[in-house]
Write a protein that holds these residues in place. Structure first.
Motif, PDB file in Angstrom:
ATOM      1  N   LEU A   1       0.813  -1.214   0.000  1.00 40.67           N
ATOM      2  CA  LEU A   1       0.000   0.000   0.000  1.00 40.67           C
ATOM      3  C   LEU A   1       0.855   1.278   0.000  1.00 40.67           C
ATOM      4  O   LEU A   1       0.487   2.279  -0.615  1.00 40.67           O
ATOM      5  CB  LEU A   1      -0.932  -0.015   1.211  1.00 40.67           C
ATOM      6  N   SER A   2       2.000   1.246   0.680  1.00 43.33           N
ATOM      7  CA  SER A   2       2.856   2.438   0.710  1.00 43.33           C
ATOM      8  C   SER A   2       3.436   2.759  -0.659  1.00 43.33           C
ATOM      9  O   SER A   2       3.757   3.918  -0.947  1.00 43.33           O
ATOM     10  CB  SER A   2       3.983   2.265   1.734  1.00 43.33           C
ATOM     11  N   ASP A   3       3.571   1.751  -1.533  1.00 42.26           N
ATOM     12  CA  ASP A   3       4.018   2.010  -2.906  1.00 42.26           C
ATOM     13  C   ASP A   3       2.959   2.802  -3.668  1.00 42.26           C
ATOM     14  O   ASP A   3       3.283   3.681  -4.471  1.00 42.26           O
ATOM     15  CB  ASP A   3       4.308   0.691  -3.629  1.00 42.26           C
ATOM     16  N   LEU A   4       1.691   2.484  -3.417  1.00 44.74           N
ATOM     17  CA  LEU A   4       0.599   3.264  -4.020  1.00 44.74           C
ATOM     18  C   LEU A   4       0.628   4.700  -3.500  1.00 44.74           C
ATOM     19  O   LEU A   4       0.435   5.650  -4.270  1.00 44.74           O
ATOM     20  CB  LEU A   4      -0.751   2.611  -3.697  1.00 44.74           C
ATOM     21  N   GLU A   5       0.884   4.861  -2.209  1.00 44.49           N
ATOM     22  CA  GLU A   5       0.965   6.206  -1.633  1.00 44.49           C
ATOM     23  C   GLU A   5       2.056   7.027  -2.324  1.00 44.49           C
ATOM     24  O   GLU A   5       1.847   8.208  -2.653  1.00 44.49           O
ATOM     25  CB  GLU A   5       1.268   6.105  -0.138  1.00 44.49           C
ATOM     26  N   SER A   6       3.200   6.400  -2.577  1.00 44.83           N
ATOM     27  CA  SER A   6       4.307   7.103  -3.238  1.00 44.83           C
ATOM     28  C   SER A   6       3.919   7.553  -4.638  1.00 44.83           C
ATOM     29  O   SER A   6       4.286   8.649  -5.076  1.00 44.83           O
ATOM     30  CB  SER A   6       5.536   6.191  -3.311  1.00 44.83           C
ATOM     31  N   VAL A   7       3.176   6.728  -5.359  1.00 42.03           N
ATOM     32  CA  VAL A   7       2.723   7.096  -6.705  1.00 42.03           C
ATOM     33  C   VAL A   7       1.714   8.233  -6.640  1.00 42.03           C
ATOM     34  O   VAL A   7       1.788   9.201  -7.403  1.00 42.03           O
ATOM     35  CB  VAL A   7       2.120   5.866  -7.424  1.00 42.03           C
ATOM     36  N   LEU A   8       0.763   8.142  -5.714  1.00 43.50           N
ATOM     37  CA  LEU A   8      -0.255   9.191  -5.587  1.00 43.50           C
ATOM     38  C   LEU A   8       0.369  10.547  -5.254  1.00 43.50           C
ATOM     39  O   LEU A   8      -0.122  11.597  -5.695  1.00 43.50           O
ATOM     40  CB  LEU A   8      -1.269   8.804  -4.509  1.00 43.50           C
ATOM     41  N   GLU A   9       1.455  10.538  -4.488  1.00 42.13           N
ATOM     42  CA  GLU A   9       2.112  11.792  -4.116  1.00 42.13           C
ATOM     43  C   GLU A   9       2.659  12.550  -5.309  1.00 42.13           C
ATOM     44  O   GLU A   9       2.865  13.768  -5.240  1.00 42.13           O
ATOM     45  CB  GLU A   9       3.237  11.509  -3.112  1.00 42.13           C
TER      46      GLU A   9
END
Length: 308
Positions: free
Chosen positions: A85-93
């Motif tokens: 999930l934190s990889d998705l957060e990095s992309v969304l940022e």
């Protein structure tokens, strides 16, 4: 027995992908998985606008692509590169217009919920009986946890074809969200193709029936068992199962273990009687549980005294 809770050491990664079958293309696997993940994000983030929905769809594709998981990469190598999930957060940022999504997602990646939701999967379904227990999960997170568990099970079922039965207890939780209800309905409809039997159990038939997917699940069930019903829900039950007035009052007055067994057009009154051993295992009666604990303590004390 796999305990699903924020404090448990059991982890399920929502980004997991099923093994590729001979009749499937990598593109189909990724597309179907991203559709399900968008639905999961809608539940986790308490809804998304159409614009946010589109951003999330693109972000999920980029999250997989960053790990070299694309329709053109080798599916055999996907398992070693699954994002979290934190990889998705990095992309969304990095995406314009995704600030609100990023902020709402952080409690699942950095906050109190991260211990369960932002981890690699560390369980397997190689045993003949696997139970996922959600009793200790916070009530607000139960629909999310159920969806993640069901998606994990579905991926395993699709990856390894063999005869199985899936039992979903307290299925009314799945009806609380349109996305989870739709997923359960899809699983019930498609399960037969994958040699899967599906049983749904609920104590709250009225809540189950309120969903547009609840009634079709009931109607597609080849076998139905109705036990004692409350006056508040009996009218909904009567309508859903086409009960006669006699059957309606039978269910209102039924004692523990008595009910109606329905198979196709045939119906019969039944009484389920547990053996002593079964009753000791499954009882939830507090007085029985205390009596069992007392008997075990007395037996242990007697054994110690005898050994002395």
């Amino acid at each position: 027995f796999l305990k699903i809770s924020l404090s448990s050491d059991v982890h399920l990664n929502p980004f997991d992908l099923p093994e590729k079958r001979e009749d499937e293309s990598p593109e189909d696997i990724l597309r179907n998985n991203i559709i399900n993940l968008v639905a999961l994000m809608r539940i986790m983030l308490n809804g998304m606008s159409p614009e946010e929905d589109a951003i999330m769809d693109r972000a999920l594709m980029e999250t997989y692509a960053a790990k070299d998981i694309t329709p053109y990469s080798d599916p055999k190598k996907w398992k070693d590169n699954i994002p979290v999930l934190s990889d998705l957060e990095s992309v969304l940022e990095t995406m314009q217009g995704a600030e609100g999504l990023t902020e709402r997602l952080r409690k699942f990646t950095q906050g109190t919920f991260a211990s369960f939701f932002n981890q690699k999967t560390n369980v397997s379904m190689e045993k003949p009986l696997v139970v996922f227990g959600i009793r200790d999960m916070e009530s607000e997170l139960i629909p999310i946890a159920l969806f993640i568990v069901m998606r994990y099970i579905w991926n395993e079922i699709r990856s390894d074809l063999k005869k199985r039965i899936l039992v979903v207890d307290e299925a009314w939780w799945m009806m609380k969200s349109e996305d989870t209800a739709s997923f359960l309905y899809s699983l019930a409809k498609r399960g037969r193709k994958y040699y899967l039997g599906v049983a749904t159990i609920t104590q709250d038939v009225e809540d189950f029936m309120k969903s547009q997917y609840g009634a079709p699940i009931i109607q597609n069930s080849s076998i139905q068992i109705l036990l004692k019903q409350s006056p508040a829900s009996i009218d909904a039950v009567q309508k859903a199962f086409n009960l006669t007035e006699e059957e309606k009052y039978f269910l209102l007055e039924a004692s523990v273990g008595r009910g109606i067994f329905i198979a196709g057009l045939k119906r019969v009154a039944i009484e389920v009687i547990a053996s002593y051993t079964e009753d000791q295992i499954i009882t939830s009666d507090p007085s029985q549980i205390l009596a069992i604990k007392k008997a075990k303590a007395e037996l242990a004390a007697a054994q110690e005294q005898g050994a002395a």
